[in-house]
Design an enzyme around this catalytic site. Sequence first.
Site, PDB file in Angstrom:
ATOM      1  N   GLY A  10       0.822  -1.212   0.000  1.00  0.00           N
ATOM      2  CA  GLY A  10       0.000   0.000   0.000  1.00  0.00           C
ATOM      3  C   GLY A  10       0.853   1.258   0.000  1.00  0.00           C
ATOM      4  N   PHE A  11       0.176   2.379   0.056  1.00  0.00           N
ATOM      5  CA  PHE A  11       0.833   3.692   0.058  1.00  0.00           C
ATOM      6  C   PHE A  11       1.783   3.808   1.257  1.00  0.00           C
ATOM      7  CE2 PHE A  11      -0.265   8.056   1.887  1.00  0.00           C
ATOM      8  CZ  PHE A  11       0.855   8.677   1.354  1.00  0.00           C
ATOM      9  N   THR A  35      -6.294  -3.394  -2.004  1.00  0.00           N
ATOM     10  CA  THR A  35      -6.263  -1.977  -2.406  1.00  0.00           C
ATOM     11  C   THR A  35      -4.843  -1.538  -2.772  1.00  0.00           C
ATOM     12  OG1 THR A  35      -5.936  -1.195  -0.123  1.00  0.00           O
ATOM     13  CG2 THR A  35      -8.215  -1.357  -0.907  1.00  0.00           C
ATOM     14  N   ASP A  56      -3.610 -12.988   2.973  1.00  0.00           N
ATOM     15  CA  ASP A  56      -4.687 -12.213   3.589  1.00  0.00           C
ATOM     16  C   ASP A  56      -4.529 -12.314   5.105  1.00  0.00           C
ATOM     17  OD1 ASP A  56      -7.073 -11.386   4.767  1.00  0.00           O
ATOM     18  OD2 ASP A  56      -8.315 -12.146   3.123  1.00  0.00           O
ATOM     19  N   TYR A 150     -15.030   0.743   9.161  1.00  0.00           N
ATOM     20  CA  TYR A 150     -13.628   1.137   9.347  1.00  0.00           C
ATOM     21  C   TYR A 150     -13.401   1.605  10.787  1.00  0.00           C
ATOM     22  CZ  TYR A 150      -9.278   3.732   8.250  1.00  0.00           C
ATOM     23  OH  TYR A 150      -7.992   4.210   8.202  1.00  0.00           O
ATOM     24  N   TYR A 164      -3.598  -7.172  24.603  1.00  0.00           N
ATOM     25  CA  TYR A 164      -2.369  -7.987  24.468  1.00  0.00           C
ATOM     26  C   TYR A 164      -1.225  -7.360  25.255  1.00  0.00           C
ATOM     27  CZ  TYR A 164      -3.589 -11.783  21.328  1.00  0.00           C
ATOM     28  OH  TYR A 164      -4.107 -12.943  20.812  1.00  0.00           O
ATOM     29  N   THR A 180      -2.813  11.620   5.465  1.00  0.00           N
ATOM     30  CA  THR A 180      -1.450  11.649   4.926  1.00  0.00           C
ATOM     31  C   THR A 180      -1.495  11.414   3.421  1.00  0.00           C
ATOM     32  OG1 THR A 180      -0.604  10.887   7.039  1.00  0.00           O
ATOM     33  CG2 THR A 180       0.834  10.583   5.147  1.00  0.00           C
TER      34      THR A 180
HETATM   35  P1  NAD Z   1      -3.571   1.557   1.161  1.00  0.00           P
HETATM   36  O1  NAD Z   1      -4.903   1.090   0.710  1.00  0.00           O
HETATM   37  O2  NAD Z   1      -2.663   2.175   0.154  1.00  0.00           O
HETATM   38  O3  NAD Z   1      -2.755   0.382   1.851  1.00  0.00           O
HETATM   39  C1  NAD Z   1      -3.369  -0.657   2.576  1.00  0.00           C
HETATM   40  C2  NAD Z   1      -2.711  -1.969   2.160  1.00  0.00           C
HETATM   41  O4  NAD Z   1      -3.261  -3.050   2.945  1.00  0.00           O
HETATM   42  C3  NAD Z   1      -2.981  -2.322   0.695  1.00  0.00           C
HETATM   43  O5  NAD Z   1      -1.776  -2.678   0.041  1.00  0.00           O
HETATM   44  C4  NAD Z   1      -3.938  -3.512   0.764  1.00  0.00           C
HETATM   45  O6  NAD Z   1      -3.829  -4.375  -0.345  1.00  0.00           O
HETATM   46  C5  NAD Z   1      -3.505  -4.152   2.081  1.00  0.00           C
HETATM   47  N1  NAD Z   1      -4.541  -4.992   2.692  1.00  0.00           N
HETATM   48  C6  NAD Z   1      -5.813  -4.643   3.011  1.00  0.00           C
HETATM   49  N2  NAD Z   1      -6.460  -5.692   3.545  1.00  0.00           N
HETATM   50  C7  NAD Z   1      -5.570  -6.720   3.591  1.00  0.00           C
HETATM   51  C8  NAD Z   1      -5.632  -8.056   4.044  1.00  0.00           C
HETATM   52  N3  NAD Z   1      -6.760  -8.578   4.569  1.00  0.00           N
HETATM   53  N4  NAD Z   1      -4.524  -8.833   3.964  1.00  0.00           N
HETATM   54  C9  NAD Z   1      -3.360  -8.339   3.457  1.00  0.00           C
HETATM   55  N5  NAD Z   1      -3.256  -7.070   2.992  1.00  0.00           N
HETATM   56  C10 NAD Z   1      -4.342  -6.279   3.052  1.00  0.00           C
HETATM   57  O7  NAD Z   1      -3.832   2.589   2.364  1.00  0.00           O
HETATM   58  P2  NAD Z   1      -2.810   3.445   3.235  1.00  0.00           P
HETATM   59  O8  NAD Z   1      -3.208   4.851   3.150  1.00  0.00           O
HETATM   60  O9  NAD Z   1      -1.425   3.058   2.928  1.00  0.00           O
HETATM   61  O10 NAD Z   1      -3.172   2.937   4.705  1.00  0.00           O
HETATM   62  C11 NAD Z   1      -2.336   2.043   5.414  1.00  0.00           C
HETATM   63  C12 NAD Z   1      -2.808   1.949   6.862  1.00  0.00           C
HETATM   64  O11 NAD Z   1      -2.745   3.249   7.483  1.00  0.00           O
HETATM   65  C13 NAD Z   1      -4.237   1.450   7.004  1.00  0.00           C
HETATM   66  O12 NAD Z   1      -4.305   0.593   8.146  1.00  0.00           O
HETATM   67  C14 NAD Z   1      -5.019   2.721   7.268  1.00  0.00           C
HETATM   68  O13 NAD Z   1      -6.163   2.467   8.046  1.00  0.00           O
HETATM   69  C15 NAD Z   1      -4.007   3.576   8.021  1.00  0.00           C
HETATM   70  N6  NAD Z   1      -4.282   5.009   7.893  1.00  0.00           N
HETATM   71  C16 NAD Z   1      -3.920   5.691   6.773  1.00  0.00           C
HETATM   72  C17 NAD Z   1      -4.202   7.060   6.692  1.00  0.00           C
HETATM   73  C18 NAD Z   1      -3.772   7.901   5.516  1.00  0.00           C
HETATM   74  O14 NAD Z   1      -4.031   9.103   5.520  1.00  0.00           O
HETATM   75  N7  NAD Z   1      -3.100   7.389   4.512  1.00  0.00           N
HETATM   76  C19 NAD Z   1      -4.893   7.701   7.733  1.00  0.00           C
HETATM   77  C20 NAD Z   1      -5.269   6.946   8.827  1.00  0.00           C
HETATM   78  C21 NAD Z   1      -4.948   5.612   8.922  1.00  0.00           C
END
Ligand code: NAD
Length: 319
Positions: A10-11, A35, A56, A150, A164, A180
Site C-alpha cells: 500500500g501507500f 487496495t 490475507d 472502518y 495484548y 497523509t
Molecule cells: P492503502 O490502501 O494504500 O494500503 C493498505 C494496504 O493493505 C494495501 O496494500 C492492501 O492491499 C492491504 N490490505 C488490506 N487488507 C488486507 C488483508 N486482509 N490482507 C493483506 N493485505 C491487506 O492505504 P494506506 O493509506 O497506505 O493505509 C495504510 C494503513 O494506514 C491502514 O491501516 C489505514 O487504516 C491507516 N491510515 C492511513 C491514513 C492515511 O491518511 N493514509 C490515515 C489513517 C490511517
Amino acid sequence: MRILVTGAAGFLGSHLCDRLLAEGHEVIGMDNFITGNPQNLAHLAGNERFSFIRHDVSNFIFVPGKLDGVFHFASPASPNPNSPYGYVNLPIQTMKAGALGTHNTLGVARAHDARFLLASTSEIYGDPLEHPQTESYWGHVDPNGPRSVYDEAKRFAEALTMAYHRFHCINTSIVRIFNTYGPRMRVDDGRVVPNFLKQALCGESLTIYGDGEQTRSFCYVSDLIDGIYRLFMSGEHDPVNIGNPVETNILEFAQMINALTQNATEMTFHPQQRGEGDPQRRRPDITRAQSILGWEPHVSLEEGLQKTIPYFITQLGLA
Ligand code: NAD
Ligand code: UDP
C-alpha cells in the site's frame, strides 16, 4: 531487527518498508493487494534484506524464522463510496482486516516476543466534538453507519492491542494517523488528494463534496513515517497522534491544487457523499508526539504537493 510489515504494497506500507530497510533492518512484506499495488514494491526486487509473502491477514499467519517487530498496516483506507477501493465497498474485508487481522498479527508478535505497532486512525475520534483532537478524547463515532466498518474495526483493533499489552505484556504501540498524502497513493483510490490531483492535472473540475467548509490537516508521507519509526523505537504504549496540525478547509485546499497545477476549470459542488458521517473538522493535537518522540512535521502542504504532483503526472501518462 527482522520485521513484518502488513499492508506492505500500500501507500504507507511501502514507504515504511523503505524506511526500515534504510535503517538497516530486514523486512518481510505481506499483502493481498486488495487496495495495494505490487508496483509500490517493484524497486525492492533484488534487495536481499526484503522478502514478500502474498497473504490475507484475516487468515492465520505463519512467518518462518525469528521476528523482532510487527507493523500492522493492512486495511482498506479510503472512505469514498465512488471508488472500488473505498472501504464502504469492501465492508466485510475492512472489518476482518481490522479485527481478525489485528488478532492474527498480535498472535505473531506474541509467538515471537516481537514489538508490535498498530496503524490506527483519526477516525477513532469520528466527527469530533473536541477540537483539536487530543489522544484522551474518546470520540463521537456512529457505531453502525457506512463508515462504521472502518471506525469500529480500528477501535476494536486498539482495544485488542491494549489487551495484548496488558494481559500478555507485549511491547505494543498505537499510532493514530491523520490524513497523509504523497507518491504511491492510488490515482483512483477516491481520497481527496488523489481525486483532486487527478482532476486538476486532467483539466477537469474539482468535485467538492458538501459546501467545502469541512476541514482536514494534511501530512506529507516522509514526516509521518519518521514519526511512526520514532514511536516504534520509543516503547510508548498509549496511542500517539501523528499528523500535521496545519488545518485547511476543502475549498481552500482545492484552490491551492488548482493554482499549483494551473487548472482554470471551475469547481463543482456535489451532495455530501457520506451523509452526516463526514467529519466537519479534523486537526491533531501533537503535544504528545512532540514531548515523547521529539517529533514534529517539517514539510509544508505546498512543498508536499510539489513533491507529489510528478508521481501523478507519470501515473496518469501525462509525462
Ligand atoms: P492503502 O490502501 O494504500 O494500503 C493498505 C494496504 O493493505 C494495501 O496494500 C492492501 O492491499 C492491504 N490490505 C488490506 N487488507 C488486507 C488483508 N486482509 N490482507 C493483506 N493485505 C491487506 O492505504 P494506506 O493509506 O497506505 O493505509 C495504510 C494503513 O494506514 C491502514 O491501516 C489505514 O487504516 C491507516 N491510515 C492511513 C491514513 C492515511 O491518511 N493514509 C490515515 C489513517 C490511517
Ligand atoms: N472530498 C471532496 N471531494 C472529493 C473527495 C473528497 O470534497 O473528490 C472531501 C470529503 O468529503 C472529506 C475530505 O474531502 O470531507 C477528505 O476526504 P478523504 O476521502 O480524503 O478522507 P477522510 O478525511 O474523510 O477520511
